[in-house]
Design a protein around this motif. Sequence first.
Motif, PDB file in Angstrom:
ATOM      1  N   ALA A 140       0.838  -1.147   0.036  1.00 58.58           N
ATOM      2  CA  ALA A 140       0.026   0.084   0.057  1.00 58.58           C
ATOM      3  C   ALA A 140       0.944   1.262  -0.146  1.00 58.58           C
ATOM      4  O   ALA A 140       0.603   2.358  -0.616  1.00 58.58           O
ATOM      5  CB  ALA A 140      -0.997   0.136   1.157  1.00 58.58           C
ATOM      6  N   VAL A 141       1.927   1.208   0.834  1.00 58.19           N
ATOM      7  CA  VAL A 141       2.699   2.355   0.730  1.00 58.19           C
ATOM      8  C   VAL A 141       3.526   2.659  -0.481  1.00 58.19           C
ATOM      9  O   VAL A 141       3.546   3.737  -0.865  1.00 58.19           O
ATOM     10  CB  VAL A 141       4.001   2.095   1.806  1.00 58.19           C
ATOM     11  CG1 VAL A 141       5.034   3.064   1.688  1.00 58.19           C
ATOM     12  CG2 VAL A 141       3.189   2.394   3.380  1.00 58.19           C
ATOM     13  N   SER A 142       3.803   1.474  -1.213  1.00 57.71           N
ATOM     14  CA  SER A 142       4.654   1.564  -2.491  1.00 57.71           C
ATOM     15  C   SER A 142       3.774   2.040  -3.633  1.00 57.71           C
ATOM     16  O   SER A 142       4.227   2.945  -4.322  1.00 57.71           O
ATOM     17  CB  SER A 142       5.121   0.309  -2.821  1.00 57.71           C
ATOM     18  OG  SER A 142       6.069  -0.143  -1.686  1.00 57.71           O
ATOM     19  N   LEU A 143       2.369   1.804  -3.284  1.00 54.61           N
ATOM     20  CA  LEU A 143       1.573   2.518  -4.480  1.00 54.61           C
ATOM     21  C   LEU A 143       1.214   3.546  -4.302  1.00 54.61           C
ATOM     22  O   LEU A 143       0.693   4.315  -5.329  1.00 54.61           O
ATOM     23  CB  LEU A 143       0.254   1.525  -4.312  1.00 54.61           C
ATOM     24  CG  LEU A 143       0.222  -0.037  -4.912  1.00 54.61           C
ATOM     25  CD1 LEU A 143      -0.995  -0.658  -4.566  1.00 54.61           C
ATOM     26  CD2 LEU A 143       0.395   0.048  -6.357  1.00 54.61           C
ATOM     27  N   ALA A 144       1.615   4.077  -3.379  1.00 47.67           N
ATOM     28  CA  ALA A 144       1.378   5.740  -3.079  1.00 47.67           C
ATOM     29  C   ALA A 144       2.520   6.603  -3.687  1.00 47.67           C
ATOM     30  O   ALA A 144       2.152   7.697  -3.858  1.00 47.67           O
ATOM     31  CB  ALA A 144       1.323   6.175  -1.456  1.00 47.67           C
ATOM     32  N   PHE A 145       3.576   5.813  -4.230  1.00 47.30           N
ATOM     33  CA  PHE A 145       4.450   6.544  -4.727  1.00 47.30           C
ATOM     34  C   PHE A 145       4.930   6.408  -6.113  1.00 47.30           C
ATOM     35  O   PHE A 145       5.243   6.995  -7.006  1.00 47.30           O
ATOM     36  CB  PHE A 145       6.049   6.171  -4.057  1.00 47.30           C
ATOM     37  CG  PHE A 145       6.012   6.780  -2.787  1.00 47.30           C
ATOM     38  CD1 PHE A 145       6.497   8.020  -2.513  1.00 47.30           C
ATOM     39  CD2 PHE A 145       5.414   6.095  -1.496  1.00 47.30           C
ATOM     40  CE1 PHE A 145       6.506   8.676  -1.051  1.00 47.30           C
ATOM     41  CE2 PHE A 145       5.703   6.868  -0.295  1.00 47.30           C
ATOM     42  CZ  PHE A 145       6.018   7.907  -0.298  1.00 47.30           C
ATOM     43  N   PHE A 146       4.565   5.010  -6.584  1.00 46.03           N
ATOM     44  CA  PHE A 146       4.743   4.553  -8.190  1.00 46.03           C
ATOM     45  C   PHE A 146       3.865   3.507  -8.384  1.00 46.03           C
ATOM     46  O   PHE A 146       3.561   2.525  -7.588  1.00 46.03           O
ATOM     47  CB  PHE A 146       6.349   4.346  -8.211  1.00 46.03           C
ATOM     48  CG  PHE A 146       6.829   3.301  -7.174  1.00 46.03           C
ATOM     49  CD1 PHE A 146       6.588   1.973  -7.113  1.00 46.03           C
ATOM     50  CD2 PHE A 146       7.717   3.861  -6.280  1.00 46.03           C
ATOM     51  CE1 PHE A 146       7.308   1.199  -6.303  1.00 46.03           C
ATOM     52  CE2 PHE A 146       8.128   3.043  -5.278  1.00 46.03           C
ATOM     53  CZ  PHE A 146       8.012   1.909  -5.282  1.00 46.03           C
ATOM     54  N   ALA A 147       3.588   3.331  -9.665  1.00 50.19           N
ATOM     55  CA  ALA A 147       2.708   2.282 -10.199  1.00 50.19           C
ATOM     56  C   ALA A 147       3.600   1.157 -10.926  1.00 50.19           C
ATOM     57  O   ALA A 147       4.833   1.312 -11.126  1.00 50.19           O
ATOM     58  CB  ALA A 147       1.884   2.833 -11.416  1.00 50.19           C
ATOM     59  N   PRO A 148       3.104  -0.129 -11.017  1.00 49.62           N
ATOM     60  CA  PRO A 148       3.739  -1.285 -11.834  1.00 49.62           C
ATOM     61  C   PRO A 148       3.469  -0.915 -13.104  1.00 49.62           C
ATOM     62  O   PRO A 148       2.824   0.172 -13.571  1.00 49.62           O
ATOM     63  CB  PRO A 148       2.823  -2.217 -11.435  1.00 49.62           C
ATOM     64  CG  PRO A 148       1.868  -1.812 -11.199  1.00 49.62           C
ATOM     65  CD  PRO A 148       1.786  -0.418 -10.561  1.00 49.62           C
ATOM     66  N   SER A 149       4.584  -1.529 -14.088  1.00 51.50           N
ATOM     67  CA  SER A 149       4.452  -1.189 -15.516  1.00 51.50           C
ATOM     68  C   SER A 149       3.135  -1.580 -15.985  1.00 51.50           C
ATOM     69  O   SER A 149       2.504  -2.574 -15.304  1.00 51.50           O
ATOM     70  CB  SER A 149       5.392  -2.120 -16.259  1.00 51.50           C
ATOM     71  OG  SER A 149       5.309  -3.411 -16.074  1.00 51.50           O
ATOM     72  N   PRO A 150       2.729  -1.076 -17.057  1.00 49.70           N
ATOM     73  CA  PRO A 150       1.558  -1.418 -17.728  1.00 49.70           C
ATOM     74  C   PRO A 150       1.469  -3.002 -18.028  1.00 49.70           C
ATOM     75  O   PRO A 150       0.166  -3.514 -17.814  1.00 49.70           O
ATOM     76  CB  PRO A 150       1.189  -0.442 -18.990  1.00 49.70           C
ATOM     77  CG  PRO A 150       2.361   0.886 -18.657  1.00 49.70           C
ATOM     78  CD  PRO A 150       3.277   0.085 -17.827  1.00 49.70           C
ATOM     79  N   LYS A 151       2.544  -3.628 -18.361  1.00 53.44           N
ATOM     80  CA  LYS A 151       2.398  -4.994 -18.665  1.00 53.44           C
ATOM     81  C   LYS A 151       2.172  -6.062 -17.349  1.00 53.44           C
ATOM     82  O   LYS A 151       1.535  -6.911 -17.540  1.00 53.44           O
ATOM     83  CB  LYS A 151       3.666  -5.298 -19.484  1.00 53.44           C
ATOM     84  CG  LYS A 151       4.976  -5.262 -18.551  1.00 53.44           C
ATOM     85  CD  LYS A 151       5.887  -5.911 -19.349  1.00 53.44           C
ATOM     86  CE  LYS A 151       7.192  -5.946 -18.553  1.00 53.44           C
ATOM     87  NZ  LYS A 151       8.725  -6.366 -19.400  1.00 53.44           N
ATOM     88  N   PHE A 152       2.293  -5.305 -16.414  1.00 52.15           N
ATOM     89  CA  PHE A 152       2.307  -5.924 -15.190  1.00 52.15           C
ATOM     90  C   PHE A 152       1.223  -5.683 -14.287  1.00 52.15           C
ATOM     91  O   PHE A 152       0.526  -6.610 -13.323  1.00 52.15           O
ATOM     92  CB  PHE A 152       3.483  -5.916 -14.109  1.00 52.15           C
ATOM     93  CG  PHE A 152       3.647  -6.888 -12.916  1.00 52.15           C
ATOM     94  CD1 PHE A 152       3.561  -8.167 -12.985  1.00 52.15           C
ATOM     95  CD2 PHE A 152       3.868  -6.207 -11.846  1.00 52.15           C
ATOM     96  CE1 PHE A 152       3.157  -9.017 -11.828  1.00 52.15           C
ATOM     97  CE2 PHE A 152       3.545  -6.760 -10.462  1.00 52.15           C
ATOM     98  CZ  PHE A 152       3.409  -8.345 -10.481  1.00 52.15           C
TER      99      PHE A 152
END
Length: 423
Positions: free
Chosen positions: A118-130
Amino acid sequence: MGMEDWASKHLNMHTQGLFRRRVSIANMLSWNRGSIKKPMLVTSDRAIRKEACEMFKLVQAYMGDRPSRLDRRHCALLIVTKCWDMPGLRDELYVQLVRQTTGNASPRSLAAGWELMAVSLAFFAPSPKFRCYLEGYIQRHTEPNSDKKLTQFILEQQELKLKKNSKSRKKRKQNTEEEEGLPVSTYAKFCHRKLLKVAITGGKKGLRKPTLEEIDHSRRAIITPSLFGSSLEEVMERQSELFPDRKLPWVQVQLSQYVLALGGAQTEGIFRVPGDIDEVNALKLQVDQWRIPENLSDPNVPASLMKLWYRELEEPLIPMDFYKQCISNCDDPVAAIAVVQSLPELNRLVLCYFIHFLQVFAQPSNVAITKMDVNNLAMVMAPNCLRCQSDDPRIIFENTRKEMSFLRMLIVHLDTGFIEGVV
């Protein structure tokens, strides 16, 4: 295609034991006590290969599965900063978190892993393919039945603490969330919302690296929803304890007044010229704690944050159910005003305050200085209250003109006198 199918095409093949036997995909995607000697994902980047293995140790430290001199906050800061600096590490981190939250028998570790996601998703997204595979993994855990082990653990821990600890009930309540975490489904639902949002808006922007304050803010947001990215109803519910008599969102009113107080109505390019992104990020943290600092001088900073608040509303200011009516009546002032009058009461009030605010800037004396006439105001502000759901570039292009025209009709023709004095 599920996570296992995706993994078979993208994961490094790891080996184990004296005879270096291949580790199965299922084991590769299950919690691991030891370290890893190469990244989870195939990569030719030497720096990524090295950092991935170090990052896995930090993930384990955050989850309490590896001893560390660092506390949890600093572990998270190091992880997030690595991925913020090196985009090639981002999918690697999310795959590592999928692994460490699968087949994890420790509810406390499991909760920490989901918290870190959850913390990580506040800063950056995964690549579109993943992204679609991560979304599928998260969605599978949004149901309460994924909480059974964790709930049982929490109940056992609470029972033990009641027997052993005679400290005040208030103290126990403060410690419970930090030590025992939340149900997995709570984390998963939050992660799903963050994933959908970050995929559209992108991650943290600016030149300043992530800070501990931002880490703390992203962790708190799991329990206490942010004023940004929530629905209008959630914002009003959250502020009801502090400001029970307010009819409008505090954040909307404060930022609007702040723009005017700093001379925004006499600032050339207001709403078109962005505020310094790092200052905007810092102000966002303050506003989310119900604080308005007194040391700002640039009206473009609160103006940018105000636009962000409107743009990030979970449902647009003008709900999707009314979108077709808006673009169909974009050149008819009477019909456009009728659409506004038919909105849900909260949306109507918030929209009327928004239009009343823009009407200040549309006054000729202000336009002469700002160079932002009603057409320019409609152009920069329409995307903040209307959202086209089509993926067709031609439809998006055509509707953009209609969205601008609709907002222009409201700025010119909507009578918002009643909103003066309403807060």
